[in-house]
Design an enzyme around this catalytic site. Structure first.
Site, PDB file in Angstrom:
ATOM      1  N   GLU A  85      62.981 -14.090 -16.457  1.00 24.36           N
ATOM      2  CA  GLU A  85      61.820 -14.933 -16.176  1.00 24.36           C
ATOM      3  C   GLU A  85      61.063 -15.156 -17.478  1.00 24.36           C
ATOM      4  OE1 GLU A  85      57.445 -15.417 -14.608  1.00 24.36           O
ATOM      5  OE2 GLU A  85      58.213 -13.787 -15.813  1.00 24.36           O
ATOM      6  N   ASP A 115      60.696  -9.641 -15.294  1.00 24.37           N
ATOM      7  CA  ASP A 115      59.428 -10.306 -15.548  1.00 24.37           C
ATOM      8  C   ASP A 115      59.152 -10.371 -17.049  1.00 24.37           C
ATOM      9  OD1 ASP A 115      56.818 -11.079 -13.970  1.00 24.37           O
ATOM     10  OD2 ASP A 115      56.142  -9.846 -15.663  1.00 24.37           O
TER      11      ASP A 115
END
Lengths: 703, 703
Positions: B450, B421
């Site tokens: 990401e 993330d």
């Protein structure tokens, strides 16, 4: 909001998680090699440009010229990065004296800064970048709206400012500390207006002051120091004239001398050449000497090829007695210098069979089982009068040292430019070493690589240190060929290190097209060479006198080539192109736009026989538009696309195009402009653009 | 011809020239750093490609795949160069076990060879090249015509062959020596026919034998060993399905569990997904917990955001009790593996305010003067429930080690894929270190970055080691945008290290276009993702059930997003796109052309609403042509340009286009082909090309 459980300086007890972490001992992290072992180095410098092969080779520029450096810099998250271009002279001893130039962020994480190497020689440049706590705080503060956020942020900022004060010059320290104190006091005063507090935090003058003392503890250094070589201006802008001194005699049949050349110097300077280049001036071999027109057997009066270097009386450091004495050579070099001209010598590392090296250093040649040496070849050409050196000799160290000393010898005689013959047939590592060593002591010396060979080979030589390179210009004749080739030269990766020197002819290359002999053709090719490239040259007097007969049909060799015999030239020929060439060289001299190559851009003309291009000086003040009719027989006309805005003219405003060749003036307006060129008059325009909106000089300028 | 004055082995007396040379001591030549101090190293290796930042970072490939390496090699003069690709596994200890592959010269000094890394892990490759005396002699001999030249050359060659014999295996030694002897004898026999001698010298079998024992004494080694990482195949070809386990319960209102997900596994495998990715599964913070639809204050039953990681009961290595036990998680991972699926975990390095780290490691956070930590922001998004780590912590070593151990923990639980993330908000050096360390022990582990941010930042993360990267696909909707972007991805410099993983939606991104909700649109975007990119994923069940309402107009956030609340999904909905997606995934699975990205090329169609492109397998045996109607409302038709020759079909010959979506078959011939697509039926064709001229498989193939 969760409160902090312990002061940040306190070492927390080893917890369960920390214990788990110990399976990878934290003190033995193997960090990337370019991190310096410091994990808090958060700024990233992903690239620094230009760079030749990641810094393996130097980019080239001219001392005093502006070098624009870009870097790709960023960091994680939203903190603010600052980046600094760093440059230093490089004396070769590893010592550095860094100068710093703040870089400016453009779009898309690209940063830019410039510097101008103040002197000739070797330099290095690199980039440092860091996540700047103060600037990050400042940027953050501009976004703060909630009074509570502003109060907390002000306290944080005050700490950064106190830290900056500790790094500051004494004169600035108190100012910063007062500011920090004011911020702290106001932040803790619940009655203080938050907007006033924010305004105090964002005070521009104080912010600028704090910015002068950044926290660079966790600075990132780019992985490499990139090398740069700053040459003297002649590396970028030169006009060469090649002549055979032995043909300089005005009397037919008499061997020319340095004295004869000396007598020609003022005339050559008048035509505007600044490099006078001689084929080899050394004793010429007698064994296997070539006769006229490359005959395998020489007649008894034949003078042989100057590239068959060496005879009993001497080799690469000697002068052919017929040309004169070392004193006369030195005098010639000095006289030329007085006229602003360099004398360039041809260095051809090869030996006639009777060169002294063959006797004294047999180990430098490759002997065959029958006791002979295979003569040099450059298929399909055969040089029966020449032995190549063996660059795989066991005695290579001594050979390298001796060859390099040839340069040293002639530098001692005043020569500062060498045109190196066929460098691509000598070992590449030798050139890198020899040129590097010479330039360490004599950074003003320039080397021109005479390699007409495959592109990657030519590029490698330029990377290794050659200051200028011959090109394929001679064989690029159509508009499409010229456009593609010069676009590649001026904008391709080579533009950082490969400086083209373009020649319409050489003693080896009388291009088929030139064999037509028309004056229009010789003017056309000269204008192309002189305006497409800041460095150009001609082999004269064959060029201005349009010597154009080939040895035989289909050959690029001159008939009765000076390579094998004496020639006499009539410099007073009324048809000589010398006055035309003088005019072109004068235009080059007067217009900085023509003294560099980067700005070249081709202009659209819907006529394949008309080629048009623009160049401009670095500051944009001087713009030259050249238009050439490539058809030697017919008048050609067309509409040239030149957007006014691209040359700094307001749309709709007219501008003057002053043809410096004909001294005619035209008023242009809008985007498309009619041009017509008659090859029987002058097959080219070299326009300087004169703009109302620019300096008065634009309109005051006369040829 | 000058006779050799002394045997080549004899050391010549120090002459005048040699003495002059001594001013530069020959034994102290400072050679370029990459010459190894040997000046006779004449071969030049100017470039080895591909290389990421000159070898600073690894190129990526898949174990068993062919990696094509090119090098720019040449030498001075006309001697013959040989070049060898060298590759070795790289265990990180500096040890090398070199494998060599002879390189083949293409045009223009470009050489090429390939190798296939036999296993996953780290490798290095480089190039060696040398001037080959035997090959040079052989090439020279082919050009020899004069009998005397042939005789001398034969003697030279015999010496090279004798030298080769000395390097040869015992079995070959005598053959070579006999050949050398025969050449010598015949060369010295004036009566021997020169043409016969030349034929003997050029004997192909013997030449090939001698070529096996080259003289590599003066071999050039490329300046760098270039790194390569060979991943398992899933790095190049994967189909991801993201779901929130807490919404996996079939009963409305009940918190979903790993057991619920386990029950769904067969259905997900049936649809053809092979990576099942979960948002964070850890305990969720209670302090500042978010309510439904990102409300700042949570209701007492609100479950909070899974990305607000950590609470009193545990952090990044713990499991939210409502989801199940570690045993149940391990069982789920095993069940998934049994169905050919990886479970991918979301690693988000950030902490809820009540994460245990905040108590145990206060030094890992940036405390403000008021004793608070500034919550995370990704402007304009605010994450009041999240504290960021401070990557400038004095205790960074312990923090790095602990964060890395999070990966180790889950690897221990059977997880081999991590979706990281916002990696661009954590220090870049950390990723290079952490991914490098993990892959040293577990080369099978994959990391998906990401990072929806600026291009250079995304590229840097890929360079640092991320196996796959999210892209801008979600925001590339028009034909021009898609064409430009995917051309850049498949052919740009990033194609060596940046593997796109494209998603039509994510829990964070419900693109404005998808808010229309039409089935045609969802099919169109899915086909684009699944055929433009070998790696793709969807956030489901929101995708196949076309959840399409935004939180508010102009927002890309889902209304009632699973990020903040439980949802229940009706997998039996007759409108579900699951069967369609299953078909597309089956086509991907069956057609190697769709399992890699390099071959992508766009085909001309004169209709901006139709996009067409071809991909083919490495051996060219499998060709897929996809055509998509980008207009969700109207039938669109046009003529697609597909040159038969480009897909291995003879000009004029017809070929079959088998639409694997509709199972329709079309016969095409020539260059332009009519296509019409109705969005109300299926908005795309995915054609496999069946050619008469290819294997029978082409015509036997049925879906």
């Amino acid at each position: 909001m969760q409160k902090k459980p312990a002061p940040p300086t306190e070492v927390a007890a080893v917890s369960k998680v920390a214990k788990a972490a110990q399976s990878t001992p934290a003190t033995h992290l193997s960090l990337p090699s370019d991190s310096g072992g410091e994990g808090r180095v958060r700024a990233v410098i992903d690239a620094v440009l230009p760079a030749v092969d990641a810094g393996r080779f130097a980019i080239k520029c001219v001392a005093g010229d502006t070098v624009k450096i870009t870097a790709h810099c960023f960091t994680d998250g939203h903190d603010v990065v600052r980046a600094m271009l760093r440059w230093s002279a490089d004396a070769g001893d590893g010592a550095r004296d860094w100068h710093e130039v703040p870089m400016k962020a453009l779009v898309n994480d690209v940063w830019e800064a410039s510097f101008a190497p103040p002197s000739i020689g070797r330099f290095v440049y690199t980039v440092a970048a860091w996540v700047d706590p103060f600037e990050s705080w400042h940027h953050e503060m501009t976004r703060r709206i909630e009074p509570e956020d502003i109060r907390i942020a002000s306290q944080v900022g005050a700490m950064d400012i106190i830290a900056a004060a500790a790094r500051a010059q004494v004169a600035d320290r108190d100012t910063l500390l007062r500011w920090a104190k004011a911020l702290q006091t106001a932040a803790l005063d619940a009655d203080h207006n938050a907007n006033a507090l924010k305004a105090l935090a964002l005070d521009e003058t104080l912010g600028e002051l704090a910015g002068r003392y950044p926290d660079r503890r966790f600075e990132t250094h780019y992985v490499a120091e990139l090398p740069l070589f700053a040459d003297r201006k002649r590396a970028r802008f030169s006009s060469w004239y090649e002549l055979f001194p032995r043909s300089a005699s005005p009397e037919p049949g008499r061997h020319g001398t340095f004295k004869d050349v000396e007598a020609r110097l003022p005339a050559i300077a008048e035509v505007g050449f600044d490099v006078l280049y001689f084929p080899p001036i050394h004793p010429i071999g007698r064994t296997q000497r070539k006769g006229k027109n490359n005959a395998l057997v020489a007649g008894k009066d034949d003078v042989g090829s100057p590239w068959a270097i060496g005879a009993a009386e001497g080799g690469h450091k000697s002068i052919l007695a017929e040309l004169g004495t070392p004193d006369e050579f030195r005098q010639l070099v000095q006289k030329a210098a007085g006229l602003g001209m360099d004398i360039a010598l041809d260095i051809a590392f090869q030996c006639a069979p009777d060169h002294p090296y063959v006797q004294s250093h047999p180990a430098w040649f490759r002997w065959r089982p029958d006791g002979t040496v295979q003569y040099a070849e450059n298929p399909p050409k055969k040089y029966q009068d020449i032995y190549p050196f063996n660059f795989e000799s066991d005695d290579w160290r001594a050979m390298w040292a001796e060859l390099k000393s040839v340069f040293d010898h002639w530098i001692g005689e005043g020569v500062k430019i060498f045109r190196v013959d066929n460098p691509h047939t000598k070992a590449f590592p030798f050139w890198e070493w020899a040129i590097g060593e010479v330039k360490k002591e004599h950074p003003e010396v320039l080397f021109l690589a005479e390699a007409f060979t495959r592109p990657k080979v030519m590029h490698r030589l330029a990377k290794l240190g050659f200051s200028q390179s011959y090109t394929y210009f001679t064989w690029r004749n159509s508009k499409q060929e010229l456009t593609e080739y010069f676009t590649e030269l001026s904008t391709g990766p080579g533009s950082d290190y490969f400086r083209p020197n373009v020649w319409p002819n050489t003693p080896d290359i009388l291009h088929e097209q030139l064999q037509g002999g028309e004056a229009s053709l010789y003017m056309m090719r000269l204008v192309l060479a002189a305006t497409l490239s800041a460095n150009y040259g001609i082999y004269g007097p064959a060029y201005e006198l349009r010597d154009h007969l080939p040895r035989n049909s289909g050959s690029e060799e001159y008939l009765d080539s000076e390579k094998y015999q004496l020639r006499t030239w009539n410099h007073d020929d009324a048809q000589s192109l010398a006055p035309f060439i003088a005019r072109v060289n004068r235009i080059r001299h007067d217009n900085p736009a023509l003294q560099a190559d980067r700005s070249l851009r081709f202009l659209p003309v819907e006529n394949d026989q008309l080629i048009a291009y623009a160049k401009e000086s670095e500051d944009g003040s001087n713009v030259i538009v050249t238009v050439v009719n490539l058809d030697r027989y017919n008048v050609q006309s067309g509409w040239i696309g030149l957007d006014a805005a691209s040359i700094g003219v307001e749309p709709g405003e007219s501008f003057q195009m002053h043809d410096l060749l004909s001294n005619q003036r035209f008023i242009w307006q809008g985007e498309f402009h009619f041009v017509q060129l008659d090859p029987h008059a002058v097959p080219a325009h070299i326009f300087v653009v004169r703009r109302r909106s620019r300096t008065e000089r634009d309109f005051d300028y006369f040829l």
